[in-house]
Design a protein around this motif. Structure first.
Motif, PDB file in Angstrom:
ATOM      1  N   GLN A  12       0.820  -1.204   0.000  1.00 50.66           N
ATOM      2  CA  GLN A  12       0.000   0.000   0.000  1.00 50.66           C
ATOM      3  C   GLN A  12       0.859   1.261   0.000  1.00 50.66           C
ATOM      4  N   ALA A  13       1.996   1.235   0.681  1.00 48.17           N
ATOM      5  CA  ALA A  13       2.866   2.408   0.735  1.00 48.17           C
ATOM      6  C   ALA A  13       3.487   2.704  -0.623  1.00 48.17           C
ATOM      7  N   ARG A  14       3.674   1.665  -1.446  1.00 44.09           N
ATOM      8  CA  ARG A  14       4.271   1.859  -2.775  1.00 44.09           C
ATOM      9  C   ARG A  14       3.301   2.501  -3.764  1.00 44.09           C
ATOM     10  N   LEU A  15       2.021   2.380  -3.514  1.00 48.19           N
ATOM     11  CA  LEU A  15       1.014   2.867  -4.455  1.00 48.19           C
ATOM     12  C   LEU A  15       0.794   4.368  -4.305  1.00 48.19           C
ATOM     13  N   LEU A  16       0.410   4.977  -5.408  1.00 52.12           N
ATOM     14  CA  LEU A  16       0.031   6.390  -5.380  1.00 52.12           C
ATOM     15  C   LEU A  16      -1.362   6.512  -4.780  1.00 52.12           C
ATOM     16  N   GLU A  17      -1.619   7.676  -4.205  1.00 54.20           N
ATOM     17  CA  GLU A  17      -2.960   7.941  -3.684  1.00 54.20           C
ATOM     18  C   GLU A  17      -3.946   7.973  -4.845  1.00 54.20           C
ATOM     19  N   ASN A  18      -5.160   7.565  -4.591  1.00 51.06           N
ATOM     20  CA  ASN A  18      -6.196   7.606  -5.625  1.00 51.06           C
ATOM     21  C   ASN A  18      -6.563   9.051  -5.931  1.00 51.06           C
ATOM     22  N   PRO A  19      -6.772   9.355  -7.209  1.00 51.99           N
ATOM     23  CA  PRO A  19      -7.230  10.707  -7.542  1.00 51.99           C
ATOM     24  C   PRO A  19      -8.696  10.863  -7.138  1.00 51.99           C
ATOM     25  N   GLU A  20      -9.085  12.113  -6.913  1.00 45.43           N
ATOM     26  CA  GLU A  20     -10.463  12.405  -6.528  1.00 45.43           C
ATOM     27  C   GLU A  20     -11.107  13.255  -7.607  1.00 45.43           C
ATOM     28  N   LEU A  21     -12.290  12.861  -8.015  1.00 47.38           N
ATOM     29  CA  LEU A  21     -13.059  13.601  -8.999  1.00 47.38           C
ATOM     30  C   LEU A  21     -14.355  14.014  -8.317  1.00 47.38           C
ATOM     31  N   SER A  22     -14.617  15.309  -8.332  1.00 43.10           N
ATOM     32  CA  SER A  22     -15.855  15.763  -7.703  1.00 43.10           C
ATOM     33  C   SER A  22     -16.623  16.647  -8.680  1.00 43.10           C
ATOM     34  N   LEU A  23     -17.920  16.533  -8.590  1.00 41.26           N
ATOM     35  CA  LEU A  23     -18.832  17.304  -9.429  1.00 41.26           C
ATOM     36  C   LEU A  23     -19.719  18.096  -8.476  1.00 41.26           C
ATOM     37  N   LEU A  60      -2.997  13.773  -4.973  1.00 43.73           N
ATOM     38  CA  LEU A  60      -1.954  14.066  -4.011  1.00 43.73           C
ATOM     39  C   LEU A  60      -0.623  13.577  -4.579  1.00 43.73           C
ATOM     40  N   ILE A  61       0.329  14.480  -4.662  1.00 38.86           N
ATOM     41  CA  ILE A  61       1.673  14.129  -5.129  1.00 38.86           C
ATOM     42  C   ILE A  61       2.624  14.399  -3.981  1.00 38.86           C
ATOM     43  N   GLN A  62       3.263  13.346  -3.519  1.00 37.61           N
ATOM     44  CA  GLN A  62       4.185  13.485  -2.392  1.00 37.61           C
ATOM     45  C   GLN A  62       5.563  13.879  -2.923  1.00 37.61           C
ATOM     46  N   THR A  63       6.170  14.827  -2.223  1.00 35.70           N
ATOM     47  CA  THR A  63       7.480  15.317  -2.640  1.00 35.70           C
ATOM     48  C   THR A  63       8.550  14.864  -1.657  1.00 35.70           C
ATOM     49  N   ALA A  64       9.780  15.099  -2.016  1.00 35.68           N
ATOM     50  CA  ALA A  64      10.946  14.833  -1.170  1.00 35.68           C
ATOM     51  C   ALA A  64      11.020  13.361  -0.758  1.00 35.68           C
ATOM     52  N   ASN A  65      10.708  12.480  -1.696  1.00 34.57           N
ATOM     53  CA  ASN A  65      10.847  11.037  -1.486  1.00 34.57           C
ATOM     54  C   ASN A  65      10.056  10.543  -0.270  1.00 34.57           C
ATOM     55  N   LYS A  66       8.906  11.168  -0.009  1.00 32.79           N
ATOM     56  CA  LYS A  66       8.095  10.761   1.143  1.00 32.79           C
ATOM     57  C   LYS A  66       7.551   9.342   0.973  1.00 32.79           C
TER      58      LYS A  66
END
Length: 187
Positions: A12-23, A60-66
């Protein structure tokens, strides 16, 4: 079995966060006067003409190798869970060895008590014949019968202990076989 949970946390830690689409702010209806005043182009074909809504996409894009740090932290958590699991296995193996030692002792003790009961039974039968012939006092026979009764009670206690140890041994052995199978299957 926290090792499996720790493995899942690493994945789970290796995966990117799911994108969110809202209307939001959806206004799909319009009046005749609104259609005359404002000319909003259609969204698809003739759908959405003169209607209002807003669409939001966030990721969500994590920076600094988080994410890499999170993966390494989860790997350390897995190693800790694995060490705890191995410690539990060592404890169970030690308990199994202790139970086996107890069973060996009780098995030898059973043989001793069984021999005593056999000897006392033969002796009681001989004393009974001697008392009937008038060669011995009845108090000696009663003393021997009491000793036989005590030996039989001891036999019952030993059998109870033996059965309890067999159940505990079987439970521990079954648990260890399942744990070891899981542990060696996972690698």
């Amino acid at each position: 079995m926290n090792v499996a949970i720790a493995d899942a946390a690493i994945v789970q830690a290796r995966l990117l966060e799911n994108p969110e689409l809202s209307l939001s702010e959806v206004n799909l209806w319009s009046t005749r006067s609104g259609r005359r005043e404002a000319a909003i182009p259609p969204l698809f074909g003739s759908f959405g003409k003169n209607t209002e809504f807003s669409v939001e996409l966030s990721q969500l894009i994590q920076t600094a190798n988080k994410r890499g740090k999170l993966v390494r932290m989860e790997k350390v958590s897995r190693e800790i869970a694995l060490a705890e699991f191995e410690e539990t296995l060592r404890g169970l193996k030690a308990e199994l060895h202790h139970t086996i030692d107890e069973m060996l002792y009780i098995q030898d003790y059973r043989e001793v008590v069984s021999g005593q009961i056999r000897s006392l039974t033969h002796l009681t039968q001989a004393y009974t014949r001697q008392v009937e012939q008038g060669n011995l006092a009845k108090s000696e026979l009663l003393r021997l019968q009491y000793a036989l009764f005590e030996a039989e009670n001891e036999w019952i206690e030993v059998e109870t202990s033996w059965n309890a140890l067999q159940k505990r041994d079987a439970y521990i052995a079954e648990f260890l076989s399942r744990c070891c199978h899981y542990y060696y299957r996972r690698g």
